[in-house]
Design an enzyme around this catalytic site. Structure first.
Site, PDB file in Angstrom:
ATOM      1  N   HIS A 153       7.867  -7.423  -3.888  1.00  0.00           N
ATOM      2  CA  HIS A 153       6.559  -7.764  -4.466  1.00  0.00           C
ATOM      3  C   HIS A 153       6.639  -9.072  -5.248  1.00  0.00           C
ATOM      4  O   HIS A 153       6.995  -9.076  -6.422  1.00  0.00           O
ATOM      5  CB  HIS A 153       6.084  -6.620  -5.372  1.00  0.00           C
ATOM      6  CG  HIS A 153       5.662  -5.430  -4.592  1.00  0.00           C
ATOM      7  ND1 HIS A 153       4.384  -5.262  -4.131  1.00  0.00           N
ATOM      8  CD2 HIS A 153       6.377  -4.371  -4.142  1.00  0.00           C
ATOM      9  CE1 HIS A 153       4.315  -4.148  -3.432  1.00  0.00           C
ATOM     10  NE2 HIS A 153       5.511  -3.580  -3.425  1.00  0.00           N
ATOM     11  N   LYS A 187     -11.247 -12.034 -16.123  1.00  0.00           N
ATOM     12  CA  LYS A 187     -11.560 -12.236 -17.539  1.00  0.00           C
ATOM     13  C   LYS A 187     -11.011 -13.553 -18.091  1.00  0.00           C
ATOM     14  O   LYS A 187     -11.714 -14.285 -18.788  1.00  0.00           O
ATOM     15  CB  LYS A 187     -10.970 -11.067 -18.334  1.00  0.00           C
ATOM     16  CG  LYS A 187     -11.390 -11.019 -19.775  1.00  0.00           C
ATOM     17  CD  LYS A 187     -12.713 -10.329 -19.888  1.00  0.00           C
ATOM     18  CE  LYS A 187     -13.123 -10.080 -21.315  1.00  0.00           C
ATOM     19  NZ  LYS A 187     -14.338  -9.253 -21.347  1.00  0.00           N
ATOM     20  N   ASP A 238     -18.306 -12.167 -21.994  1.00  0.00           N
ATOM     21  CA  ASP A 238     -18.905 -12.181 -20.657  1.00  0.00           C
ATOM     22  C   ASP A 238     -20.387 -12.533 -20.703  1.00  0.00           C
ATOM     23  O   ASP A 238     -20.849 -13.417 -19.979  1.00  0.00           O
ATOM     24  CB  ASP A 238     -18.728 -10.824 -19.959  1.00  0.00           C
ATOM     25  CG  ASP A 238     -17.285 -10.393 -19.928  1.00  0.00           C
ATOM     26  OD1 ASP A 238     -16.415 -11.274 -20.086  1.00  0.00           O
ATOM     27  OD2 ASP A 238     -17.023  -9.191 -19.758  1.00  0.00           O
ATOM     28  N   GLY A 243       0.844  -1.194   0.000  1.00  0.00           N
ATOM     29  CA  GLY A 243       0.000   0.000   0.000  1.00  0.00           C
ATOM     30  C   GLY A 243       0.870   1.231   0.000  1.00  0.00           C
ATOM     31  O   GLY A 243       2.068   1.145   0.297  1.00  0.00           O
ATOM     32  N   CYS A 291       5.170  -6.326   1.530  1.00  0.00           N
ATOM     33  CA  CYS A 291       5.557  -4.920   1.598  1.00  0.00           C
ATOM     34  C   CYS A 291       4.868  -4.243   2.788  1.00  0.00           C
ATOM     35  O   CYS A 291       5.177  -4.540   3.917  1.00  0.00           O
ATOM     36  CB  CYS A 291       5.245  -4.233   0.262  1.00  0.00           C
ATOM     37  SG  CYS A 291       6.070  -2.646   0.105  1.00  0.00           S
ATOM     38  N   TYR A 292       3.898  -3.359   2.554  1.00  0.00           N
ATOM     39  CA  TYR A 292       3.194  -2.736   3.677  1.00  0.00           C
ATOM     40  C   TYR A 292       2.640  -3.808   4.615  1.00  0.00           C
ATOM     41  O   TYR A 292       2.665  -3.659   5.836  1.00  0.00           O
ATOM     42  CB  TYR A 292       2.048  -1.857   3.148  1.00  0.00           C
ATOM     43  CG  TYR A 292       1.336  -1.085   4.232  1.00  0.00           C
ATOM     44  CD1 TYR A 292       1.728   0.204   4.554  1.00  0.00           C
ATOM     45  CD2 TYR A 292       0.268  -1.646   4.941  1.00  0.00           C
ATOM     46  CE1 TYR A 292       1.088   0.912   5.558  1.00  0.00           C
ATOM     47  CE2 TYR A 292      -0.372  -0.953   5.950  1.00  0.00           C
ATOM     48  CZ  TYR A 292       0.035   0.332   6.252  1.00  0.00           C
ATOM     49  OH  TYR A 292      -0.591   1.026   7.255  1.00  0.00           O
ATOM     50  N   GLU A 314       4.312 -10.747  -6.433  1.00  0.00           N
ATOM     51  CA  GLU A 314       3.222 -10.890  -7.416  1.00  0.00           C
ATOM     52  C   GLU A 314       3.581 -10.343  -8.796  1.00  0.00           C
ATOM     53  O   GLU A 314       2.909 -10.661  -9.775  1.00  0.00           O
ATOM     54  CB  GLU A 314       1.947 -10.216  -6.887  1.00  0.00           C
ATOM     55  CG  GLU A 314       1.976  -8.692  -6.793  1.00  0.00           C
ATOM     56  CD  GLU A 314       2.616  -8.159  -5.516  1.00  0.00           C
ATOM     57  OE1 GLU A 314       3.413  -8.882  -4.886  1.00  0.00           O
ATOM     58  OE2 GLU A 314       2.342  -6.993  -5.165  1.00  0.00           O
TER      59      GLU A 314
END
Ligand code: XMP
Length: 521
Positions: free
Chosen positions: A177, A377, A235, A63, A90-91, A179
């Protein structure tokens, strides 16, 4: 390390508490790529609300704030006593350190970018992770002293405590990070946390999703009747097919052909839904109505508004012809429903509402069925494949709701639409035939309102300019122009000026987003 949990009745759920991270959705995707189900909640969600998900693990995101400020975004502290494995990023790691009695320092300058991660201690977090691999850093504060019970696991040149763990409580934290793709073994570490630390089985599969969704839809709808607006997009197609699987012909789909679709699109959408999927489809040929509403309008916003309103009017008219309809299917996706992403959010923030097909009327008094609201998606495409949807629908490129009206710049009429359709078919066919790897995320033609002088045969021409747009992107939010091979561009250009009447020039759009947008209007 604790024993694996007994198989729960729902897939093991990882709750991601979001501190306003740029990458919260990316974390959720990585978790799902590791075949575990994940939901994102605001960081300040009360423990009772978190517990309702019966989470098997928690992840605290990064964050923009500092944990050292007075009103730093926090968590309901009962999470620390819940005996759940927790991974702080991280945060999230800094908060873990702060709340559990570690010491943090504010750094004079942020560390941003790549760093080499030096592993200091063995840990299940580092199974199959190479020492001195690249990780991505983006932080201001750092942990100076881990909390009691924790050990430092790794460091980087500028960050002495880059990973911490209390293996007994299954609390782990990383300053970098994992990710983002720039962290070489980031996905591996997340997977290690899920598999080896949280003991979560890889049981999030699309087949399971389809079974569960069908059962839930049946329960929600009972013996009611349902309506769905098909746009031809993936969708609404997947949502309709799922609902049809659950309740059969009590689903009626309405397909409004607004005349703003690409070459052959309306026919192929109808054929797929009627003949392949055997859906009950009402086909409304509204081409003339839309063209009338658009006549002489060149302002992009005005075009969009008129198209949206017309769509709603037609949909209302058609819905009124059906009796006893109680529900409306919408293809809302998870990114549309994630609650507030901002730091300092209060749980219960307004949910972003999203209408998939041209902004369906919110006041229809039909109850919503949104079977895709937990999916991303690419997961929706996966579900489509499991349901047997044709590949041309499952892999369809994003296409704007207002269709070709926003790609014919200036006033829209039948002639200009025909010009654009012909050019667009060439762009699409040539890019697809080139079998580029990776294929651009989106590619299309735009008919500009510009005419230029040319020479064809021995004569002067004064004709239209087609722009070609091809982009690479992850999600359409940001984009770069695709570096198409020159030979391919040449072929596209040659074919367009030779085969499309009224066009004597082709240009290629070399602008990223930002500062441009993907569509020209
Ligand atoms: P922009 O032009 O905003 O486009 O950079 C980003 C992505 O969104 C698509 N797009 C739309 N999709 N309704 C939609 O469903 C719309 O009104 C709309 N406008 C743009 C665009 O094609 C790109 O993929």
């Amino acid at each position: 390390m604790t024993a694996p949990q007994a198989a729960p009745s729902h897939p093991a759920t990882v709750v991601i508490l979001d501190f306003g991270a740029q990458y919260a959705q990316l974390i959720a995707r990585r978790v799902r790529e590791a075949s575990a189900f994940s939901v994102i909640l605001p960081h300040d969600t009360p423990w009772e609300a978190i517990a309702q998900y019966e989470p098997s693990a928690l992840i605290l995101t990064g964050g923009p704030e500092s944990t050292l400020t007075v009103d730093a975004p926090a968590v309901d502290e009962r999470i620390w006593a819940a005996q759940l494995p927790i991974f702080g990023i991280c945060y999230g790691m800094q908060l873990m350190a702060r709340d559990l009695g570690g010491r943090l320092v504010a750094s004079a300058h942020r560390e941003y970018g790549p760093a080499m991660l030096h592993l200091q201690n063995e840990s299940p977090l580092f199974i199959d992770v190479q020492n001195d691999s690249r990780v991505w850093m983006s932080h201001g504060d750092t942990v100076e002293k881990p909390p009691p019970g924790f050990v430092a696991l790794a460091s980087t040149e500028r960050c002495a405590v880059a990973a911490i763990a209390d293996a007994k409580r299954r609390f782990y934290g990383v300053q970098f990070h994992p990710e983002v793709v720039h962290s070489e073994y980031g996905a591996q570490m997340l997977q290690n946390f899920l598999r080896h630390i949280a003991q979560i089985a890889a049981d999030w599969q699309m087949e399971t999703f389809v079974e569960t969704a069908v059962a839930q839809i049946r329960e929600q709808i009972g013996d009611g009747k349902v309506l769905c607006a098909l746009s031809g997009g993936v969708d609404s197609a997947v949502a309709a097919t799922l609902v049809a699987r659950a309740i059969g012909d009590r689903l009626t789909c309405i397909f409004v052909d607004n005349g703003l679709l690409r070459e052959g699109e309306a026919e192929s959408v109808l054929a797929a839904f009627r003949d392949v999927l055997h859906l009950n489809v009402v086909h409304v040929d509204a081409r003339a109505r839309f063209l009338e509403r658009l006549a002489g309008i060149s302002d992009p916003e005005e075009k969009r508004i008129r198209i949206g309103h017309e769509f709603i009017a037609i949909f209302d008219e058609e819905a009124a012809k059906l009796t006893g309809v109680d529900f409306l299917v919408q293809g809302t996706l998870y990114p549309d429903v994630i609650e507030s992403k901002t730091a300092g959010s209060k749980a219960g923030h307004k949910i972003k509402s999203h209408h998939n097909v041209g902004g369906l009327p919110a006041n229809m008094r039909l109850r919503l069925v949104e079977p895709l609201r937990t999916l991303f998606k690419d997961e929706v495409r996966e579900v489509g494949r499991v349901l047997g949807l044709p590949e041309h629908i499952v892999a369809r490129q994003p296409f704007p709701g207002p269709g070709l009206a926003v790609r014919v710049l200036g006033p829209v009429d039948e002639t200009r639409l025909a010009t654009l359709r012909a050019a667009d078919a060439i762009v699409t066919a040539e890019i697809e035939a080139a079998e580029l790897s990776p294929r651009p995320w989106q590619y299309f033609a735009v008919l500009t309102p510009v005419r230029t002088v040319g020479v064809m045969g021995d004569g002067r021409t004064y004709a239209d300019v087609i722009a070609v747009r091809a982009i690479t992107s992850e999600d359409g939010m940001t984009a770069d122009w695709a570096r198409l091979p020159h030979a391919l561009l040449e072929k596209i250009s040659l074919r367009i000026v030779n085969e499309v009447a009224g066009v004597n020039r082709v240009v290629y759009d070399i602008t990223s987003k930002p500062p441009a947008t993907v569509e020209w209007e």
